[in-house]
Each structure stands twice: as structure tokens, then as C-alpha cells.
Design a protein around this motif. Sequence first.
Motif, short mmCIF file in Angstrom:
data_model
loop_
_atom_site.label_atom_id
_atom_site.label_comp_id
_atom_site.label_asym_id
_atom_site.label_seq_id
_atom_site.Cartn_x
_atom_site.Cartn_y
_atom_site.Cartn_z
N ASN A 79 0.83 -1.20 0.00
CA ASN A 79 0.00 0.00 0.00
C ASN A 79 0.86 1.25 0.00
O ASN A 79 0.38 2.34 0.30
CB ASN A 79 -0.92 0.00 1.23
CG ASN A 79 -1.97 -1.08 1.12
OD1 ASN A 79 -2.72 -1.12 0.16
ND2 ASN A 79 -1.98 -1.98 2.08
N ILE A 80 2.15 1.06 -0.28
CA ILE A 80 3.10 2.18 -0.37
C ILE A 80 3.95 2.00 -1.61
O ILE A 80 4.01 0.92 -2.20
CB ILE A 80 4.01 2.26 0.88
CG1 ILE A 80 4.85 0.98 1.04
CG2 ILE A 80 3.19 2.54 2.14
CD1 ILE A 80 5.91 1.04 2.14
N GLU A 81 4.63 3.06 -1.99
CA GLU A 81 5.59 2.99 -3.09
C GLU A 81 6.72 2.04 -2.68
O GLU A 81 7.12 1.99 -1.52
CB GLU A 81 6.14 4.39 -3.35
CG GLU A 81 7.15 4.47 -4.47
CD GLU A 81 7.68 5.89 -4.63
OE1 GLU A 81 8.74 6.01 -5.29
OE2 GLU A 81 7.09 6.83 -4.11
N THR A 82 7.24 1.29 -3.64
CA THR A 82 8.35 0.39 -3.35
C THR A 82 9.57 1.21 -2.93
O THR A 82 10.01 2.09 -3.66
CB THR A 82 8.69 -0.48 -4.58
OG1 THR A 82 7.53 -1.22 -4.95
CG2 THR A 82 9.82 -1.44 -4.29
N PRO A 83 10.11 0.94 -1.74
CA PRO A 83 11.27 1.71 -1.29
C PRO A 83 12.55 1.31 -2.02
O PRO A 83 12.61 0.23 -2.64
CB PRO A 83 11.38 1.36 0.20
CG PRO A 83 10.69 0.05 0.33
CD PRO A 83 9.66 -0.02 -0.75
N TYR A 84 13.55 2.15 -1.93
CA TYR A 84 14.85 1.85 -2.52
C TYR A 84 15.53 0.71 -1.77
O TYR A 84 16.06 -0.21 -2.38
CB TYR A 84 15.73 3.11 -2.51
CG TYR A 84 17.06 2.91 -3.20
CD1 TYR A 84 17.12 2.87 -4.59
CD2 TYR A 84 18.23 2.76 -2.47
CE1 TYR A 84 18.33 2.69 -5.23
CE2 TYR A 84 19.45 2.57 -3.11
CZ TYR A 84 19.49 2.54 -4.49
OH TYR A 84 20.69 2.34 -5.13
#
Length: 83
Positions: free
Chosen positions: A51-56
Motif C-alpha cells: 500500500n506504499i511505493e516500493t522503497p529503494y
Amino acid sequence: MIYLTQIIYINTNEEAAFHQFENVAIPLISKYNGRLLLRLRPTDTNVIESNIETPYEIHIVEFASQKDFDSFKIDKKKTRFYT
């Protein structure tokens, strides 16, 4: 023990600066009775649900005590990158 989960996002085209920071910060963890338990660089293809942007990157870190973690946070070798 203190356990931390870090969900790391970086600005576009700032990967080199992030890696410079990591080259300083990661070795400091053990100086303060800590261990990097997991360092993961997820991709959209290996995320099952989100439910969030894929982190680095995602880090899981442990420190022996709150005092050790607090000392790590203020280490001048690390803080010079964001002051």
C-alpha cells in the motif's frame, strides 16, 4: 535489544550520495553494539502486496540498548551528511 526497521526512499538521481552515506553509516553500526540483520533492495516484481511505493532499500538493524542506538544517531561521521 532495540530493533529498527528502516524503509528508505531516495530522491531521483541521488543514488551515489546515498551510497556514500551508507559506506560511512553501515560500518558505524557495529561500533555502537549494533548489527545490520538485513539489507534488502526490493523490486516491483518481488513485492507481493503493498500500500506504499516500493522503497529503494529496507534495513533491519538491532542495537544492544537504547543508549547504543542514541550514540549511533549522533555520531559526527554520519550526521555530517545531513547537517
